[in-house]
Scaffold this active site. Sequence first.
Site, PDB file in Angstrom:
ATOM      1  N   ASP A 224       0.838  -1.204   0.000  1.00 48.38           N
ATOM      2  CA  ASP A 224       0.000   0.000   0.000  1.00 48.38           C
ATOM      3  C   ASP A 224       0.876   1.260   0.000  1.00 48.38           C
ATOM      4  O   ASP A 224       1.869   1.349   0.738  1.00 48.38           O
ATOM      5  CB  ASP A 224      -0.869  -0.015   1.273  1.00 48.38           C
ATOM      6  CG  ASP A 224      -1.917   1.079   1.291  1.00 48.38           C
ATOM      7  OD1 ASP A 224      -2.769   1.089   0.404  1.00 48.38           O
ATOM      8  OD2 ASP A 224      -1.873   1.926   2.212  1.00 48.38           O
ATOM      9  N   GLU A 273      14.507 -15.405   0.576  1.00 47.53           N
ATOM     10  CA  GLU A 273      14.930 -16.494   1.469  1.00 47.53           C
ATOM     11  C   GLU A 273      13.886 -17.598   1.528  1.00 47.53           C
ATOM     12  O   GLU A 273      14.159 -18.686   2.005  1.00 47.53           O
ATOM     13  CB  GLU A 273      15.095 -15.966   2.892  1.00 47.53           C
ATOM     14  CG  GLU A 273      16.334 -15.149   3.131  1.00 47.53           C
ATOM     15  CD  GLU A 273      16.265 -14.525   4.514  1.00 47.53           C
ATOM     16  OE1 GLU A 273      15.604 -15.084   5.431  1.00 47.53           O
ATOM     17  OE2 GLU A 273      16.857 -13.437   4.665  1.00 47.53           O
TER      18      GLU A 273
END
Length: 559
Positions: A224, A273
């Site tokens: 956002d 990751e």
Amino acid sequence: MSQHTADQPQSGTGPAATSPGWWTEAIIYQVYPRSFADGDGDGMGDLEGVRSRLPYLRDLGVDAVWLSPFYASPQADAGYDVADYRAVDPVFGTLPDADALIRDVHAHGLRIIVDLVPNHSSEQHEWFRRALAEGPGSALRERYHFRPGRGAGGELPPNDWESVFGGPAWTRTTDPDGTPGDWYLHLFAPEQPDFDWDHPAVGDEFRSILRFWLDMGVDGFRVDVAHGLVKAPGLPDLGTREQLRLLDGEAKPFFDQDGVHEVYRSWRTVLDEYPGERIFVAEAWTPTIERTARYVRPDELHQAFNFPYLTTPWDAAELRTIIDRSLDAMRSVGAPTTWVLSNHDVTRHATRFANPPGLGTQLRSAGDRELGLRRARAATLLMLALPGSAYVYQGEELGLPDVVDLPDEVREDPSFFRAAGQDGFRDGCRVPIPWTVDGTSYGFGSGGSWLPQPAGWGELSVRSQTGVEGSTLELYRAALAARRAHPALGAGDRVQWLDAPAGVLAFRRTAGGRDLVCAANTTGAPVPWTGPGTLLLSSAPLGADGELPADTTAWWTSP
Ligand code: NOJ
């Protein structure tokens, strides 16, 4: 609650769900949780409601769902004011409900993207509450933008910035002893104080929040106000009253600062990751599409909403220009282009196109509904033929118009009450969607609906349109099925323009040894034009006379 990851074996049917790079040409369906389906009958949609409708989304043929915020929030801005980023608001359910939803989404062969709101918190966030309560000198104030006011008694805001929702972007605090104190910055409502991203604790906290939801198994985040996190040093005055024209080509000291890119590079390392192909999509209102492309460079975010496309009128020449510019800009950074026509912040495209162009994206006029729907269907087929990924906002597959005559007393949009900036008519695209022909709230839930649905909503319902040839719902289903079956829809990063009369857009796409030709007539009259090969789909019936009817898009395929 056990943790799980998005790349574990999935039992769903969507081919895109397990193939690499799924997001480069994905159809992503925006669920606005308040208004999608209400599982507990309190009049407000919730996670249980979303879960109950997953078979519908799978059968519609989308690849992923993006959920607007469902986190703990006082709901001053419909959940875009987050008090606790790791909790579900009771109005939407519980954390175990979120866990169950994520699992079920995957079991249906879909992906799930959640909203992340990093520009501001709620005023009820623990950091902000304590910053106020502890008074001047509180270390927590450094995580937000607190400043003394201007003027002899500090009675004027620290600078001239305006809130996107209207009025000054600053609110004065009251010190614990009752005297007027410093001011704090809020680019949106006063209940949404902006974080200061120069403070390391803010970055640490958001990397931790990312991990929390990644560990829960989400496939990505919609970011956002991705353009707003970093403000120009010294918070300089803008010196103009025309601050909020977001796409006007001008730099602003509070938006699209270069420093935001460091934030996204650090987030990308966190995401990478994790196993599976998880993504970020930026809500980045920048002066130009070329500036937007900077958010999706290879070590930053994956996708960015194409707002210049959303704001382009139904006009062949203007559409061609923005399509070319978008594809060029995104190709230059190796990112897929995205396309979008509607979302929870703008008048639905069926209503925008029912009105004359140039009125903006916050309309109060129903316009010519028949014309709007005809153009909306044509615009959708055009969008779905373009290379890249497309976003579909709940209810557009039903051809829903905006509800333009909501009485003032039921409105909830904070920009309505602050009466400036965005015109405050976002409630009109947020009315709960109709599932059934009749019954309480047309199948939305058993306890009414938080915004009133108009009479006749049932005729637009999923039930009314299912299996009905020519209905907008069946058009979307057919188009999304065709995208899965035809390699030239979605794939690639360019279009080959074909000669066509004025007011008509025509292009060829080739992939997997097959051709697809798309032509869109944006004029109000039929034009002599027909594509090669076999007609695959059209937004309105084609005559036998080789003409493309007014405001119609068609796809032809060969061999
Ligand atoms: C963009 C969101 O889409 C909108 O609904 C919200 O009001 C603002 N950001 C502030 O968070």
